[in-house]
Each structure stands twice: as structure tokens, then as C-alpha cells.
Design a protein around this motif. Structure first.
Motif, PDB file in Angstrom:
ATOM      1  N   HIS A   1       0.803  -1.224   0.000  1.00 48.69           N
ATOM      2  CA  HIS A   1       0.000   0.000   0.000  1.00 48.69           C
ATOM      3  C   HIS A   1       0.842   1.283   0.000  1.00 48.69           C
ATOM      4  O   HIS A   1       1.417   1.644  -1.012  1.00 48.69           O
ATOM      5  CB  HIS A   1      -0.969  -0.006   1.194  1.00 48.69           C
ATOM      6  CG  HIS A   1      -1.811  -1.242   1.275  1.00 48.69           C
ATOM      7  ND1 HIS A   1      -2.661  -1.622   0.256  1.00 48.69           N
ATOM      8  CD2 HIS A   1      -1.911  -2.205   2.241  1.00 48.69           C
ATOM      9  CE1 HIS A   1      -3.256  -2.750   0.596  1.00 48.69           C
ATOM     10  NE2 HIS A   1      -2.818  -3.130   1.781  1.00 48.69           N
ATOM     11  N   LEU A   2       0.909   1.949   1.161  1.00 50.01           N
ATOM     12  CA  LEU A   2       1.584   3.241   1.233  1.00 50.01           C
ATOM     13  C   LEU A   2       3.082   3.137   0.947  1.00 50.01           C
ATOM     14  O   LEU A   2       3.685   4.084   0.449  1.00 50.01           O
ATOM     15  CB  LEU A   2       1.355   3.876   2.605  1.00 50.01           C
ATOM     16  CG  LEU A   2      -0.086   4.329   2.889  1.00 50.01           C
ATOM     17  CD1 LEU A   2      -0.211   4.818   4.324  1.00 50.01           C
ATOM     18  CD2 LEU A   2      -0.507   5.424   1.916  1.00 50.01           C
ATOM     19  N   TYR A   3       3.681   2.014   1.267  1.00 48.74           N
ATOM     20  CA  TYR A   3       5.110   1.859   0.989  1.00 48.74           C
ATOM     21  C   TYR A   3       5.387   1.907  -0.515  1.00 48.74           C
ATOM     22  O   TYR A   3       6.441   2.369  -0.953  1.00 48.74           O
ATOM     23  CB  TYR A   3       5.640   0.547   1.584  1.00 48.74           C
ATOM     24  CG  TYR A   3       5.859   0.615   3.074  1.00 48.74           C
ATOM     25  CD1 TYR A   3       6.898   1.378   3.613  1.00 48.74           C
ATOM     26  CD2 TYR A   3       5.026  -0.082   3.954  1.00 48.74           C
ATOM     27  CE1 TYR A   3       7.093   1.445   4.994  1.00 48.74           C
ATOM     28  CE2 TYR A   3       5.222  -0.026   5.328  1.00 48.74           C
ATOM     29  CZ  TYR A   3       6.254   0.739   5.838  1.00 48.74           C
ATOM     30  OH  TYR A   3       6.446   0.812   7.201  1.00 48.74           O
ATOM     31  N   ARG A   4       4.455   1.394  -1.317  1.00 55.08           N
ATOM     32  CA  ARG A   4       4.620   1.490  -2.776  1.00 55.08           C
ATOM     33  C   ARG A   4       4.599   2.956  -3.207  1.00 55.08           C
ATOM     34  O   ARG A   4       5.380   3.386  -4.067  1.00 55.08           O
ATOM     35  CB  ARG A   4       3.501   0.718  -3.467  1.00 55.08           C
ATOM     36  CG  ARG A   4       3.689  -0.792  -3.379  1.00 55.08           C
ATOM     37  CD  ARG A   4       2.393  -1.571  -3.493  1.00 55.08           C
ATOM     38  NE  ARG A   4       1.598  -1.213  -4.669  1.00 55.08           N
ATOM     39  CZ  ARG A   4       0.386  -1.712  -4.922  1.00 55.08           C
ATOM     40  NH1 ARG A   4      -0.145  -2.580  -4.083  1.00 55.08           N
ATOM     41  NH2 ARG A   4      -0.275  -1.357  -5.994  1.00 55.08           N
ATOM     42  N   LEU A   5       3.697   3.726  -2.582  1.00 56.15           N
ATOM     43  CA  LEU A   5       3.623   5.158  -2.885  1.00 56.15           C
ATOM     44  C   LEU A   5       4.910   5.863  -2.460  1.00 56.15           C
ATOM     45  O   LEU A   5       5.466   6.677  -3.205  1.00 56.15           O
ATOM     46  CB  LEU A   5       2.417   5.768  -2.165  1.00 56.15           C
ATOM     47  CG  LEU A   5       2.229   7.284  -2.309  1.00 56.15           C
ATOM     48  CD1 LEU A   5       2.048   7.667  -3.782  1.00 56.15           C
ATOM     49  CD2 LEU A   5       1.028   7.742  -1.488  1.00 56.15           C
ATOM     50  N   ILE A   6       5.410   5.492  -1.282  1.00 58.55           N
ATOM     51  CA  ILE A   6       6.649   6.101  -0.790  1.00 58.55           C
ATOM     52  C   ILE A   6       7.806   5.757  -1.723  1.00 58.55           C
ATOM     53  O   ILE A   6       8.644   6.614  -2.034  1.00 58.55           O
ATOM     54  CB  ILE A   6       6.953   5.601   0.644  1.00 58.55           C
ATOM     55  CG1 ILE A   6       5.876   6.111   1.612  1.00 58.55           C
ATOM     56  CG2 ILE A   6       8.339   6.037   1.098  1.00 58.55           C
ATOM     57  CD1 ILE A   6       5.945   5.473   2.991  1.00 58.55           C
ATOM     58  N   SER A   7       7.860   4.511  -2.170  1.00 60.73           N
ATOM     59  CA  SER A   7       8.924   4.081  -3.073  1.00 60.73           C
ATOM     60  C   SER A   7       8.920   4.899  -4.356  1.00 60.73           C
ATOM     61  O   SER A   7       9.975   5.328  -4.848  1.00 60.73           O
ATOM     62  CB  SER A   7       8.781   2.587  -3.382  1.00 60.73           C
ATOM     63  OG  SER A   7       9.766   2.163  -4.299  1.00 60.73           O
TER      64      SER A   7
END
Length: 543
Positions: A429-435
Motif C-alpha cells: 500500500h503506502l510503501y509502494r507510494l513512498i517508493s
């Protein structure tokens, strides 16, 4: 080829014409001793005269009146591994002392007497001619065996055929063992006999046995197998050892050929599978590959797993082979057709679903957890296993999409300060966005806007405010639950929360600001392993 043809024994010699008037007066149980030569001895010291397995001819003149010397000479013959003693009676000796007969019987050392005079030269000529002819026959048969084996190497399909050739030539028990595998017996024998023989094989190198011979098989300077011959009753002969050596050479050639063919096949398979991961193959090409390799699948759904091996020891080569077998076995049991590509300390698995799509992720989780909890991983594996799963795709020609997302999952996993053993792309989820954001903006500055004051306070006063903030947000603002997870009294928690309000603002728990702070905490966690964030202390989220 008859093996016994090359075993010239005392019993064989007793059948020769020159021995018609002879008889055995002692050590009759030893008439199966091998004879390699005939030697005339009339001296009282033979320390440097014998090499072993000689049949001694003597008139006994040197010890005719000295029983102790006669006994000493027989013992010396025994020490030098002589095959037996032939004595001409009448000329110098009229009887054999009882003490000599006793020693000969105790050691099964044949003493043969001639009742009539026989020229020793006729005996030596006869037996030496027989031995020399046998040697010529050995060389001829050895050459014929080698040529036959070399011809068969062109057509045989497995090394078992070579082992059968060895058995048919020597009529001895043949045992073969590839490195790290079980012993194979040609012909097969019952388990009890196998255990007995294996025990002797294991002690053979430290405690040599004349009933066993072995030959290691080397490929590229490394021992890859060992070949044994075993005789239950008779000692192994030099001829047996020569045949064993020729067979070991043929086995090495066959194994090398198999290795070359297997390596070529592996390279071709690697190139094809890697091309599949890179999206180079059409649906028709994939179907053709499956048909050629007799791969049957029930769906077109698939996912890619990247398994990274972090070595805990210097060598993990054996682990890689076992891990591929372990993954394949467990994943197939959970309804997947498995393909694997090995590259450095990484194994990429392509999993094609063979069951319903509804529970595919649950089956993958079950399989992964079963693998990670296996005894091999927990106690024997010399590497830490990290698994990254890509997205699920519905067409086999889109496997490259799952591969790319698996690599993205792996990148995120490596960034996480509190790493789990495995991650699914769709759970990040958000980690993909952060990446994705990290590729375009300076996340460290972005996170510092919210968290830098808290981090600086902790660095100066060891106030544990960042840890408290994470736990408090995880508990959705429940003070009782947060205090319990932090192992502090509520009064201490209240004090820390007041300090957080003074740093972040009294509205830090309001919806939008709270979401922003939670997001920045994830960013800070993502950046924790980055060299550029060394000024940030690493905290572990308590659960």
C-alpha cells in the motif's frame, strides 16, 4: 570372461603334471592361497628375497638337522606372505618335524612334499610359463574390456549400464555412490546384507580390507563419486583392480557427458525462463514451451516470487539445490506449477496457479510459512531467506509485470527497518507510494518537516517520544492500550503526550494531520536503512 581364470592358487598347481607324486602334509586349509611366482630357497635368511605370494621350492638342506631353524624359516615365510612350501623328501630330509607341521596347520600354510625326486627347473619352467601366459591373457582381456566399454559409452543411457558391465566381467558385488547420495548395489541385495557391506566400506579407508577395492571418480578436480568392488570370500586381485580403474574412467567420461548435456539444457532453460520474465515470449511461444516440456496447467494465472539468500556462512551452494527442491515440493502440494531461475544468491520462482483463484494468496502464504518453519530452514540452512511476491496476473505472457512488481517489493523490503521474512506487493500500500515518491523528491526533507523536532528531542533527552508517538497512533489514541504496550504507567504516558503536543501542536491527533504524521512515520521507517539518513536514530515499532 571367467574371473577364476586369473586366480592361480596352490590348489591349481597341485593339479599340474609335475605334482602327481606330491601330497599336502600340513596347512591343507590354505591351498587356496594365490601363487604369483615360484622361488627356490636353500638359504637360512630370505629377508630380501621374497615379494609375497611365492611358492617356495626347497630340498631342506639348510635346516635338515635343526628343528628350531626349520620352524623359524616357516615363520619367516609366513611373515613374507609366501604361498606355500614344497620340499623334496629323501635327499636331505626324511621327515617333517611335528613342530613345523603344527605351525603350518595353525596358519593354514601349505607344506607339500615330493615322494620322488623332481627337477625343480621343470616345475619353475611349467609354472612360470603358466603365469606369464596368464599375464598376457590378462592384458588382452583388459584391452578387450576397455574397447568394449568405450564402444558402449556411445550408446548407453545411464551409468547403471556401466556398473552392470563391471559386474558381468568380474562377478563381484559392485557398489556405487554419487557424492551425498545413497549407495547403489549391482546386483541388488537385501537390506541386512547392504548394511553389513556399507559398514565395511565406511571403515575401509582407516582399516583396509583385502576383500574390498575402491576407485574415486573426479570431475574438474573434485571427487563426485566412488566405485567399489566387494568379494565375500576371496581377496581382490590386481586384475580386478585394473578392471575397476578402467570402469571408473568410463564412468567419469559418462558423468562428464551427462553434466555437459544437463548444463547445456540448464543454460537453454535459464535463457528461455529469463526471457519469459522480461516479457520476450508470445502466448504461442509459452504454449509451445509447455508442450515440449510436458507441463500441464489449468489456468493462466501466475505470480513471481523472488527469494533472496543472505549468506550466514561462506558457501551456500548445497543449500541452493536443496532450497529449490523444498520450494518446489511445498508449492506443488499447494496447487502451483513451479519454474525457477537461479542467479547469484537469488532464486526467482514463477508460480502458475492450478486451482481456483479465490484462495491463491492464502495457499501461497501457507506454502511460504511451511517452508520458513521447516526444520532445514530453522536448523540447517546457512542463509537467511527473504521472500518478495509480485502482483498476481491473469495472462502468462504478462509474467514480466509480476516480475517487475516482485523486484519493487524486494526493493521496499530491503529498505524496511523492521523487515518481515516475506511481503506481498499488494499488501505494501503506502510503501509502494513512498517508493515511487522517493524517485522524484527528497523524502528526508519531507519527513523532517514533521518529525525532526521529535527526533532531536529524543537525541538530546532520550525522551522516547518517537516510539511513544508510533505506539499511540497504532492504538488509535487509546491511552490505556498504549501505556500497556510501552510498559509504562499512564502518568508517564500523559507526560510524554503533553511534550508531543508542545512539539507537534495540540491538533496532531486531528484527522488530516494525524494521517500526515502516520505517513511520515512510514517514510521515516522506509528511510531508516538508507546511508543518507544516518542522522536519524533507528527505532523499532512495537506491536
Amino acid at each position: 570372461m571367467i574371473k577364476d581364470h586369473f586366480h592361480l592358487t596352490v590348489a591349481d598347481i597341485l593339479k599340474r603334471k609335475n605334482f602327481e607324486q606330491s601330497h599336502v602334509i600340513a596347512g591343507e586349509k590354505g591351498i587356496q592361497r594365490f601363487v604369483k611366482w615360484v622361488h627356490v630357497v636353500e638359504a637360512t635368511s630370505i629377508r630380501n628375497l621374497l615379494n609375497g605370494n611365492e611358492l617356495i621350492l626347497s630340498t631342506g638342506i639348510a635346516w635338515r638337522e635343526n628343528t628350531d631353524l626349520f620352524v623359524s624359516m616357516v615363520k619367516e615365510f609366513l611373515d613374507n606372505q609366501a604361498a606355500g612350501l614344497c620340499i623334496e623328501m629323501g635327499t636331505y630330509i626324511t621327515e617333517i618335524p611335528a613342530e613345523v607341521i603344527q605351525v603350518a596347520n595353525e596358519h593354514h600354510f601349505p607344506i607339500i612334499v615330493f615322494s620322488k625326486e623332481v627337477p625343480f627347473v621343470q616345475i619353475t619352467q611349467d609354472i612360470h610359463s603358466l603365469i606369464i601366459n596368464q599375464q598376457y591373457q590378462k592384458i588382452s582381456d583388459l584391452e578387450n574390456y576397455s574397447q568394449s566399454l568405450n564402444k558402449r559409452l556411445l550408446t548407453i543411457e545411464s551409468y547403471e549400464d556401466i556398473l552392470k558391465c563391471l559386474y558381468s566381467s568380474l562377478d563381484l558385488q559392485v557398489i556405487f555412490r554419487l557424492k551425498n547420495e545413497d549407495y547403489e548395489f549391482i546386483p541388488d541385495i537385501n537390506l541386512l546384507e547392504q548394511k553389513t557391506v556399507i559398514h565395511q566400506l565406511k571403515t575401509y579407508k582407516t582399516d583396509p580390507c583385502e576383500n574390498i577395492a575402491s576407485q574415486p571418480i573426479f570431475l574438474f578436480g573434485q571427487e563426485c563419486a566412488e566405485l567399489f568392488i566387494y568379494s565375500k570370500n576371496l581377496p581382490i586381485t590386481e586384475y580386478d583392480v585394473l578392471i575397476l580403474d578402467r570402469t571408473a574412467t568410463a564412468l567419469a567420461q559418462h558423468l562428464l557427458r551427462d553434466m555437459y548435456v544437463e548444463e547445456k539444457k540448464r543454460v537453454e532453460e535459464f535463457e528461455w525462463l529469463y526471457g519469459w520474465l522480461e516479457g520476450e515470449h508470445s502466448p504461442e511461444s509459452i504454449s509451445e514451451y509447455f508442450a515440449q516440456n510436458r507441463v500441464k496447467t489449468k489456468t493462466n494465472e501466475a505470480v513471481v516470487l523472488i527469494t533472496r539468500l543472505i549468506p550466514l556462512k561462506e558457501k551456500i551452494t548445497q543449500d541452493v539445490t536443496y532450497l529449490k527442491l523444498l520450494f518446489r515440493s511445498v508449492l506443488e502440494q499447494n496447487g502451483f506449477t513451479v519454474f525457477s531461475v537461479e542467479k547469484r544468491n537469488e532464486i526467482t520462482f514463477i508460480l502458475v496457479n492450478n486451482r481456483t483463484k479465490k484462495n491463491v494468496k492464502e495457499r501461497m502464504k501457507t506454502a511460504i510459512e511451511s517452508i520458513l518453519e521447516s526444520e532445514f530452514i530453522r536448523k540447517q540452512c546457512s542463509a537467511k531467506i527473504m521472500i518478495a511476491a509480485g502482483s498476481f496476473i491473469g495472462n502468462l505472457n504478462e509474467i514480466h509485470k509480476s516480475y517487475q512488481t516482485a523486484k519493487e517489493t524486494q526493493r521496499i523490503q530491503q529498505k524496511m527497518s523492521n523487515k518481515a521474512d516475506y511481503y506481498f506487493y499488494e499488501d505494501l500500500h503506502l510503501y509502494r507510494l513512498i517508493s515511487q515518491m522517493s524517485k522524484h523528491i527528497n523524502l528526508q526533507e519531507f519527513a523532517a518537516e514533521y518529525l525532526q523536532p521529535v527526533i532531536q528531542y529524543d537525541q538530546k533527552y532520550n525522551g522516547k517520544l518517537l516510539e511513544t508517538l508510533k505506539v499511540y497512533l497504532e492504538c488509535n489514541g487509546s491511552k490505556q492500550e498504549a501505556a500497556s504496550k510501552l510498559f509504562i504507567v499512564r502518568q508517564t504516558l500523559y507526560h510524554r503526550l503533553q511534550k508531543l503536543e508542545s512539539i507537534l501542536g495540540e491538533d496532531f491527533m486531528e484527522h488530516e494531520k494525524r494521517v500526515a504524521i502516520e505517513f511520515m512515520l512510514l517514510v521515516q521507517d522506509y528511510l531508516a536503512s538508507s546511508p543518507s539518513s544516518i542522522n536519524y536514530p533507528k527505532y523499532q515499532i512495537l506491536e
